[in-house]
Design a protein around this motif. Sequence first.
Motif, PDB file in Angstrom:
ATOM      1  N   GLY A 196      48.974  39.594  46.255  1.00  0.00           N
ATOM      2  CA  GLY A 196      50.294  38.975  46.171  1.00  0.00           C
ATOM      3  C   GLY A 196      51.261  39.797  45.347  1.00  0.00           C
ATOM      4  N   VAL A 197      50.783  40.365  44.239  1.00  0.00           N
ATOM      5  CA  VAL A 197      51.629  41.210  43.380  1.00  0.00           C
ATOM      6  C   VAL A 197      52.104  42.441  44.152  1.00  0.00           C
ATOM      7  CG1 VAL A 197      51.613  42.734  41.358  1.00  0.00           C
ATOM      8  CG2 VAL A 197      50.651  40.435  41.188  1.00  0.00           C
ATOM      9  N   THR A 198      51.185  43.062  44.887  1.00  0.00           N
ATOM     10  CA  THR A 198      51.547  44.265  45.630  1.00  0.00           C
ATOM     11  C   THR A 198      52.524  43.938  46.754  1.00  0.00           C
ATOM     12  OG1 THR A 198      49.287  45.029  45.170  1.00  0.00           O
ATOM     13  CG2 THR A 198      50.605  46.355  46.652  1.00  0.00           C
ATOM     14  N   ALA A 199      52.272  42.841  47.464  1.00  0.00           N
ATOM     15  CA  ALA A 199      53.193  42.425  48.525  1.00  0.00           C
ATOM     16  C   ALA A 199      54.565  42.086  47.949  1.00  0.00           C
ATOM     17  CB  ALA A 199      52.615  41.223  49.274  1.00  0.00           C
ATOM     18  N   LEU A 200      54.572  41.414  46.806  1.00  0.00           N
ATOM     19  CA  LEU A 200      55.829  41.061  46.138  1.00  0.00           C
ATOM     20  C   LEU A 200      56.618  42.317  45.779  1.00  0.00           C
ATOM     21  CD1 LEU A 200      57.627  38.845  44.785  1.00  0.00           C
ATOM     22  CD2 LEU A 200      56.274  39.219  42.708  1.00  0.00           C
ATOM     23  N   THR A 201      55.913  43.328  45.310  1.00  0.00           N
ATOM     24  CA  THR A 201      56.557  44.583  44.950  1.00  0.00           C
ATOM     25  C   THR A 201      57.315  45.173  46.130  1.00  0.00           C
ATOM     26  OG1 THR A 201      54.820  45.042  43.321  1.00  0.00           O
ATOM     27  CG2 THR A 201      56.144  46.922  44.058  1.00  0.00           C
ATOM     28  N   ASN A 202      56.691  45.150  47.293  1.00  0.00           N
ATOM     29  CA  ASN A 202      57.330  45.695  48.488  1.00  0.00           C
ATOM     30  C   ASN A 202      58.614  44.935  48.829  1.00  0.00           C
ATOM     31  OD1 ASN A 202      55.078  47.362  48.635  1.00  0.00           O
ATOM     32  ND2 ASN A 202      54.028  46.069  50.127  1.00  0.00           N
ATOM     33  N   ILE A 203      58.556  43.611  48.700  1.00  0.00           N
ATOM     34  CA  ILE A 203      59.738  42.788  48.983  1.00  0.00           C
ATOM     35  C   ILE A 203      60.833  43.062  47.954  1.00  0.00           C
ATOM     36  CG2 ILE A 203      60.607  40.427  49.174  1.00  0.00           C
ATOM     37  CD1 ILE A 203      57.711  39.606  49.967  1.00  0.00           C
ATOM     38  N   GLN A 204      60.441  43.120  46.692  1.00  0.00           N
ATOM     39  CA  GLN A 204      61.424  43.358  45.623  1.00  0.00           C
ATOM     40  C   GLN A 204      62.151  44.680  45.816  1.00  0.00           C
ATOM     41  OE1 GLN A 204      58.793  42.953  42.246  1.00  0.00           O
ATOM     42  NE2 GLN A 204      59.386  40.829  41.894  1.00  0.00           N
ATOM     43  N   GLN A 205      61.421  45.706  46.240  1.00  0.00           N
ATOM     44  CA  GLN A 205      62.084  46.997  46.459  1.00  0.00           C
ATOM     45  C   GLN A 205      63.153  46.883  47.526  1.00  0.00           C
ATOM     46  OE1 GLN A 205      61.646  50.225  44.753  1.00  0.00           O
ATOM     47  NE2 GLN A 205      63.650  50.052  45.715  1.00  0.00           N
ATOM     48  N   ARG A 206      62.848  46.179  48.609  1.00  0.00           N
ATOM     49  CA  ARG A 206      63.847  46.011  49.671  1.00  0.00           C
ATOM     50  C   ARG A 206      65.082  45.295  49.144  1.00  0.00           C
ATOM     51  NH1 ARG A 206      59.213  44.462  52.799  1.00  0.00           N
ATOM     52  NH2 ARG A 206      59.898  42.289  52.908  1.00  0.00           N
ATOM     53  N   ILE A 207      64.866  44.291  48.300  1.00  0.00           N
ATOM     54  CA  ILE A 207      65.987  43.508  47.764  1.00  0.00           C
ATOM     55  C   ILE A 207      66.845  44.342  46.816  1.00  0.00           C
ATOM     56  CG2 ILE A 207      66.565  41.548  46.278  1.00  0.00           C
ATOM     57  CD1 ILE A 207      64.042  40.148  47.376  1.00  0.00           C
ATOM     58  N   LEU A 208      66.200  45.218  46.031  1.00  0.00           N
ATOM     59  CA  LEU A 208      66.896  45.936  44.954  1.00  0.00           C
ATOM     60  C   LEU A 208      67.337  47.338  45.336  1.00  0.00           C
ATOM     61  CD1 LEU A 208      64.652  44.745  41.985  1.00  0.00           C
ATOM     62  CD2 LEU A 208      67.006  44.058  42.453  1.00  0.00           C
ATOM     63  N   SER A 210      69.816  48.371  46.919  1.00  0.00           N
ATOM     64  CA  SER A 210      71.258  48.585  46.779  1.00  0.00           C
ATOM     65  C   SER A 210      71.667  48.876  45.331  1.00  0.00           C
ATOM     66  CB  SER A 210      72.028  47.358  47.288  1.00  0.00           C
ATOM     67  OG  SER A 210      71.700  46.206  46.518  1.00  0.00           O
ATOM     68  N   ARG A 211      70.776  48.542  44.374  1.00  0.00           N
ATOM     69  CA  ARG A 211      71.083  48.802  42.960  1.00  0.00           C
ATOM     70  C   ARG A 211      70.317  50.023  42.438  1.00  0.00           C
ATOM     71  NH1 ARG A 211      69.990  43.622  39.556  1.00  0.00           N
ATOM     72  NH2 ARG A 211      70.821  45.025  37.954  1.00  0.00           N
ATOM     73  N   ASP A 212      69.738  50.780  43.333  1.00  0.00           N
ATOM     74  CA  ASP A 212      68.987  51.986  42.952  1.00  0.00           C
ATOM     75  C   ASP A 212      67.896  51.670  41.930  1.00  0.00           C
ATOM     76  OD1 ASP A 212      68.322  54.706  43.009  1.00  0.00           O
ATOM     77  OD2 ASP A 212      69.573  55.123  41.255  1.00  0.00           O
ATOM     78  N   ILE A 213      67.306  50.493  42.034  1.00  0.00           N
ATOM     79  CA  ILE A 213      66.211  50.117  41.137  1.00  0.00           C
ATOM     80  C   ILE A 213      64.888  50.444  41.834  1.00  0.00           C
ATOM     81  CG2 ILE A 213      65.038  48.163  40.037  1.00  0.00           C
ATOM     82  CD1 ILE A 213      67.844  46.928  39.622  1.00  0.00           C
ATOM     83  N   LYS A 214      64.012  51.116  41.096  1.00  0.00           N
ATOM     84  CA  LYS A 214      62.713  51.514  41.638  1.00  0.00           C
ATOM     85  C   LYS A 214      61.665  50.500  41.215  1.00  0.00           C
ATOM     86  CE  LYS A 214      64.785  54.706  40.335  1.00  0.00           C
ATOM     87  NZ  LYS A 214      66.243  54.956  40.186  1.00  0.00           N
ATOM     88  N   VAL A 215      60.974  49.910  42.194  1.00  0.00           N
ATOM     89  CA  VAL A 215      59.921  48.934  41.924  1.00  0.00           C
ATOM     90  C   VAL A 215      58.627  49.453  42.541  1.00  0.00           C
ATOM     91  CG1 VAL A 215      59.254  46.500  42.001  1.00  0.00           C
ATOM     92  CG2 VAL A 215      61.671  47.128  42.182  1.00  0.00           C
ATOM     93  N   ASN A 216      57.601  49.624  41.719  1.00  0.00           N
ATOM     94  CA  ASN A 216      56.307  50.092  42.206  1.00  0.00           C
ATOM     95  C   ASN A 216      55.194  49.234  41.628  1.00  0.00           C
ATOM     96  OD1 ASN A 216      56.909  52.735  43.696  1.00  0.00           O
ATOM     97  ND2 ASN A 216      57.992  53.048  41.762  1.00  0.00           N
ATOM     98  N   SER A 217      54.088  49.157  42.364  1.00  0.00           N
ATOM     99  CA  SER A 217      52.883  48.523  41.823  1.00  0.00           C
ATOM    100  C   SER A 217      51.860  49.615  41.547  1.00  0.00           C
ATOM    101  CB  SER A 217      52.325  47.483  42.803  1.00  0.00           C
ATOM    102  OG  SER A 217      52.017  48.074  44.053  1.00  0.00           O
ATOM    103  N   VAL A 218      51.007  49.381  40.573  1.00  0.00           N
ATOM    104  CA  VAL A 218      50.074  50.426  40.165  1.00  0.00           C
ATOM    105  C   VAL A 218      48.722  49.834  39.796  1.00  0.00           C
ATOM    106  CG1 VAL A 218      50.937  50.363  37.775  1.00  0.00           C
ATOM    107  CG2 VAL A 218      49.727  52.399  38.603  1.00  0.00           C
ATOM    108  N   TYR A 219      47.683  50.521  40.242  1.00  0.00           N
ATOM    109  CA  TYR A 219      46.322  50.224  39.788  1.00  0.00           C
ATOM    110  C   TYR A 219      46.033  51.158  38.615  1.00  0.00           C
ATOM    111  CZ  TYR A 219      41.206  50.678  39.724  1.00  0.00           C
ATOM    112  OH  TYR A 219      39.887  50.760  39.328  1.00  0.00           O
ATOM    113  N   PRO A 220      45.900  50.630  37.408  1.00  0.00           N
ATOM    114  CA  PRO A 220      45.742  51.503  36.241  1.00  0.00           C
ATOM    115  C   PRO A 220      44.350  52.082  36.065  1.00  0.00           C
ATOM    116  CG  PRO A 220      45.755  49.208  35.564  1.00  0.00           C
ATOM    117  CD  PRO A 220      46.034  49.212  37.043  1.00  0.00           C
ATOM    118  N   GLY A 221      43.418  51.692  36.930  1.00  0.00           N
ATOM    119  CA  GLY A 221      42.048  52.174  36.819  1.00  0.00           C
ATOM    120  C   GLY A 221      41.139  51.125  36.204  1.00  0.00           C
TER     121      GLY A 221
END
Length: 275
Positions: A196-208, A210-221
């Motif tokens: 859900g977090v990863t899917a949310l990230t993808n949606i958030q990037q599409r929404i943002l 226009s504001r040049d905001i970078k949204v990424n999800s990460v697996y820290p290991g």
Amino acid sequence: MSTKVAVVTGANKGIGFAIVRGLCKRFEGAVYLTSRSAERGAAAVAALEREGLRPRYHQLDITDTLSLETFRDHIKKNYDGIDILINNAGILFKSSSKEPLSVQAEQTLFVNYFSLVSSCDILFPILKNGARVINISSSFGHLSNIPSVELRNRLKDENLTVAELSVLMRQYVDAVKQGTQAAEWGNSSYAVSKVGVTALTNIQQRILNSRDIKVNSVYPGYVATDMSSFEGPLTPDEGAAAPLYLALDAPDTIKGKYVWYTKEIVNWDGIMPED
């Protein structure tokens, strides 16, 4: 020139604490260590101060709307907004947990997914244009952890909205309560929450966009923290490396991506790399 601001949630220990340490060493601005417990947060700040670092502190419980609004208002009062937001706070029930699966599902999804949505609803309006958001996911957040092809297709649909994703997450909790989740969702509430977090990230990037905001999800290991019962081979500082890369060093072209702890971009709906 206005002060830049970086915020890390759930940062009094583990990976979040290590991310704050790394930001304090390199980020030219105010670095906020936040935590649900003010007492544990103060202890974490004191530990970093003993290292010669100067984090700032504010209490923040992502499951509490009032706490989120209080923190937002503090930032609005004292700064122009947030430049880096690292959504690290989360929970994991261990295999030895005695709580019923229905309780584990409800609480895991509430904290890891629904409270993240609330956090972003409240804090995204004060992100500065050009800000960077890093959502801490997991290898469990890879789409291959969902058995159902139909669900996988729905979760990666480029037209999926946050509201529709939230409906799917609620359907999972309902399925666990009915004991019917395994065939479509699998048996890991943590995996569903992080997908859900990863899917949310993808949606958030599409929404943002226009504001040049970078949204990424990460697996820290697989990091040795209390969440992993200290079984992971990586240290918290090693686990902080990929989130810090996305916060400070990644090119602006990396956005809406699922990033591995090696700093490599991973195909979310492809083959999951070996850990």
